[in-house]
Design a protein around this motif. Structure first.
Motif, short mmCIF file in Angstrom:
data_model
loop_
_atom_site.label_atom_id
_atom_site.label_comp_id
_atom_site.label_asym_id
_atom_site.label_seq_id
_atom_site.Cartn_x
_atom_site.Cartn_y
_atom_site.Cartn_z
N GLU A 27 0.85 -1.19 0.00
CA GLU A 27 0.00 0.00 0.00
C GLU A 27 0.89 1.23 0.00
OE1 GLU A 27 -2.81 0.30 3.27
OE2 GLU A 27 -3.60 2.22 2.51
N ALA A 28 0.56 2.18 -0.87
CA ALA A 28 1.28 3.45 -0.94
C ALA A 28 0.72 4.37 0.14
CB ALA A 28 1.10 4.07 -2.31
N LEU A 29 1.58 4.86 1.02
CA LEU A 29 1.14 5.78 2.08
C LEU A 29 1.99 7.03 2.04
CD1 LEU A 29 0.57 2.94 4.66
CD2 LEU A 29 -1.22 4.53 3.91
N LEU A 30 1.34 8.14 1.85
CA LEU A 30 2.04 9.40 1.61
C LEU A 30 2.65 9.98 2.88
CD1 LEU A 30 2.72 11.49 -0.58
CD2 LEU A 30 0.53 12.60 -0.09
N ARG A 31 3.84 10.52 2.75
CA ARG A 31 4.52 11.20 3.86
C ARG A 31 4.90 12.60 3.43
NH1 ARG A 31 2.25 7.86 5.99
NH2 ARG A 31 2.99 6.14 7.28
N PRO A 59 -0.54 12.11 7.61
CA PRO A 59 -1.58 12.25 6.57
C PRO A 59 -2.96 12.52 7.14
CG PRO A 59 -0.58 10.04 6.49
CD PRO A 59 0.19 10.85 7.49
N VAL A 63 0.81 10.98 -6.35
CA VAL A 63 0.95 9.70 -5.65
C VAL A 63 0.67 8.53 -6.61
CG1 VAL A 63 0.04 8.20 -3.80
CG2 VAL A 63 0.36 10.64 -3.37
N SER A 105 -9.22 9.84 -1.44
CA SER A 105 -10.07 10.50 -0.46
C SER A 105 -11.43 10.81 -1.09
CB SER A 105 -9.40 11.76 0.07
OG SER A 105 -9.34 12.71 -0.95
N GLN A 158 -11.54 13.27 -3.95
CA GLN A 158 -11.02 12.80 -5.24
C GLN A 158 -12.08 12.05 -6.04
OE1 GLN A 158 -7.39 11.16 -3.14
NE2 GLN A 158 -6.60 11.30 -5.20
N GLU A 181 -8.14 2.19 -3.03
CA GLU A 181 -8.84 2.01 -1.75
C GLU A 181 -9.73 3.20 -1.48
OE1 GLU A 181 -6.15 1.22 1.48
OE2 GLU A 181 -5.25 -0.50 0.45
N ASP A 226 -11.83 0.55 2.18
CA ASP A 226 -10.87 0.73 3.26
C ASP A 226 -11.60 0.95 4.59
OD1 ASP A 226 -8.43 1.05 4.46
OD2 ASP A 226 -7.83 2.77 3.25
N ARG A 282 -8.63 -1.80 11.56
CA ARG A 282 -7.77 -2.33 12.63
C ARG A 282 -8.42 -2.29 14.01
NH1 ARG A 282 -4.71 1.65 15.32
NH2 ARG A 282 -4.81 3.69 14.32
N GLY A 296 -3.59 -3.30 10.35
CA GLY A 296 -3.19 -3.06 11.73
C GLY A 296 -2.89 -4.33 12.51
N GLU A 337 -0.67 -6.26 14.51
CA GLU A 337 0.52 -5.84 15.26
C GLU A 337 1.22 -6.96 16.01
OE1 GLU A 337 -1.06 -2.76 17.76
OE2 GLU A 337 -1.02 -1.26 16.15
N SER A 378 2.23 -3.78 11.52
CA SER A 378 3.59 -3.66 12.04
C SER A 378 4.21 -5.01 12.39
CB SER A 378 3.61 -2.73 13.25
OG SER A 378 2.77 -3.23 14.26
P1 C2E Z 1 -5.33 3.85 5.78
O1 C2E Z 1 -5.42 3.83 4.31
O2 C2E Z 1 -6.35 3.07 6.55
O3 C2E Z 1 -3.87 3.35 6.10
C1 C2E Z 1 -3.52 2.55 7.20
C2 C2E Z 1 -2.88 3.38 8.29
O4 C2E Z 1 -2.52 2.52 9.38
C3 C2E Z 1 -1.58 4.04 7.87
O5 C2E Z 1 -1.47 5.27 8.58
C4 C2E Z 1 -0.53 3.06 8.35
O6 C2E Z 1 0.74 3.64 8.53
C5 C2E Z 1 -1.14 2.63 9.64
N1 C2E Z 1 -0.68 1.31 10.06
C6 C2E Z 1 -0.17 0.31 9.32
N2 C2E Z 1 0.10 -0.78 10.07
C7 C2E Z 1 -0.24 -0.46 11.33
C8 C2E Z 1 -0.20 -1.17 12.57
O7 C2E Z 1 0.20 -2.33 12.67
N3 C2E Z 1 -0.65 -0.51 13.66
C9 C2E Z 1 -1.12 0.78 13.59
N4 C2E Z 1 -1.53 1.34 14.71
N5 C2E Z 1 -1.17 1.47 12.44
C10 C2E Z 1 -0.75 0.86 11.33
P2 C2E Z 1 -0.93 6.58 7.88
O8 C2E Z 1 0.18 6.22 6.95
O9 C2E Z 1 -0.68 7.58 8.95
O10 C2E Z 1 -2.15 7.03 7.00
C11 C2E Z 1 -3.36 7.41 7.60
C12 C2E Z 1 -4.46 7.58 6.58
O11 C2E Z 1 -4.16 8.67 5.70
C13 C2E Z 1 -4.61 6.37 5.67
O12 C2E Z 1 -5.36 5.36 6.32
C14 C2E Z 1 -5.30 6.98 4.48
O13 C2E Z 1 -6.68 7.09 4.73
C15 C2E Z 1 -4.70 8.37 4.45
N6 C2E Z 1 -3.67 8.44 3.40
C16 C2E Z 1 -2.37 8.06 3.45
N7 C2E Z 1 -1.76 8.25 2.27
C17 C2E Z 1 -2.71 8.76 1.44
C18 C2E Z 1 -2.70 9.18 0.05
O14 C2E Z 1 -1.72 9.07 -0.69
N8 C2E Z 1 -3.89 9.68 -0.42
C19 C2E Z 1 -5.03 9.75 0.32
N9 C2E Z 1 -6.13 10.26 -0.24
N10 C2E Z 1 -5.06 9.37 1.61
C20 C2E Z 1 -3.92 8.87 2.16
#
Ligand code: C2E
Ligand code: MG
Ligand code: MG
Ligand code: MG
Length: 285
Positions: free
Chosen positions: A59-63, A74, A94, A120, A123, A150, A180, A204, A238, A240, A259
């Motif tokens: 999964e791509a997660l933006l920082r 995010p 992204v 989101s 979008q 997602e 999601d 999670r 999630g 863990e 994690s």
């Molecule tokens: P999401 O899509 O539900 O992503 C999962 C979140 O859970 C991510 O947080 C991830 O880092 C975190 N996570 C992964 N494994 C674990 C774990 O084992 N335990 C816990 N406690 N957390 C875990 P992150 O990266 O902070 O992203 C939060 C939300 O921000 C994402 O939820 C998504 O909705 C949004 N997001 C992130 N990147 C993008 C993007 O490129 N575009 C859009 N539109 N939204 C994004």
């Protein structure tokens, strides 16, 4: 006494709000330049087959690394980007990054991996989305079935009729669609099965249980079974602990993310992870 306290909290609250809105404005203006200044980076979190522990995708997660504000999560900057109208440009970036990276990894690892990208609510309402997805596929050469989008339950339920039309259009490109954070909204699976979906991501919160109270786990198990009846595959997010892992292995959940396998990491670290076969080593957990 109560009056004094009320007055005190009023005097205290006003300058505080002023500061909060100043901080917010500073973040907004920083966000407007973040893309052009190259402050964004896409992290990747492996998605693993629960039976074989093989990495099936990521999964791509933006920082956002800001020189002064630091690491802004995010959950903070995505809603802000929606408000100031930057989400389309950021989302487009992204998507292009992730598609190119996925195709490069398919070549490097010698097999087809799936790339998931979050969208989101805003979008979904944008005219640019279809074009953006087409462009990502064309420019990267990534086969469409290896791209997954997602969408959260709440984004879909905002305007279900519009979502149904858009999802059908997106689906016609051959990509995969996923819900999601499933289980946190109010929608029913019955409703969701009217959308052309491929998988759902179990939120999670289902795994975070109080000691002795396993009812969320029973619910998770029921959702997994129901999803399978509706021909949806299930990803647990999630994950863990080894306890989570053991529970999920007792269900028919298909894939896991969390994690206990790896946090989201920069691309170079993701490659190191793949090459070391770290997911496989979690099999012994
Ligand atoms: P999401 O899509 O539900 O992503 C999962 C979140 O859970 C991510 O947080 C991830 O880092 C975190 N996570 C992964 N494994 C674990 C774990 O084992 N335990 C816990 N406690 N957390 C875990 P992150 O990266 O902070 O992203 C939060 C939300 O921000 C994402 O939820 C998504 O909705 C949004 N997001 C992130 N990147 C993008 C993007 O490129 N575009 C859009 N539109 N939204 C994004
Ligand atoms: Mg997600
Ligand atoms: Mg999620
Ligand atoms: Mg979630």
């Amino acid at each position: 006494r109560a009056k004094a306290a009320g007055g005190g909290s009023f005097r205290f609250y006003t300058p505080d709000m002023g500061e909060a809105s100043r901080a917010r404005m500073a973040m907004q203006s920083a966000l407007r330049h973040a893309l052009e200044r190259g402050e964004f980076e896409v992290y990747y979190q492996p998605r693993v087959d629960l039976r074989t522990m093989e990495t099936t995708g990521m999964e791509a997660l933006l920082r956002w690394h800001h020189p002064v504000l630091g690491e802004v999560p995010p959950a903070q900057f995505i809603p802000l980007a929606e408000e100031i109208g930057m989400i389309d440009a950021i989302g487009h970036w992204v998507l292009q990054q992730a598609a190119v990276q996925a195709q490069a990894w398919c070549v490097r690892f010698g097999r087809a991996v799936k790339m998931s990208v979050n969208l989101s609510a805003r979008q979904l309402r944008s005219r640019r989305l279809m074009q953006s997805v087409r462009q990502a596929l064309q420019a990267s050469g990534l086969p469409p079935q290896q791209l997954e989008l997602e969408l959260t339950e709440t984004a879909l339920m905002d305007d279900p009729a519009m979502a149904a039309t858009l999802l059908t259009e997106l689906k016609s490109l051959g990509i995969r669609l996923s819900v999601d954070d499933f289980g946190t909204g109010y929608s029913s699976l019955a409703y969701l099965c009217r959308f052309p979906l491929d998988s759902l991501k179990l939120d999670r919160s289902f795994l975070q249980i109080h000691p002795g109270d396993v009812s969320p786990w029973r619910l998770a198990e029921a959702i997994i079974n129901l999803a399978h009846t509706l021909k949806l595959s299930v990803v647990a997010e999630g994950v863990e602990t080894t306890e989570h892992l053991h529970f999920l292995r007792s269900t028919s959940c298909d894939e896991i993310q969390g994690s206990c396998v790896s946090d989201p990491v920069p691309a170079a670290q993701f490659e190191a992870f793949m090459e070391a076969g770290i997911a496989q080593s979690a099999l012994s957990l």
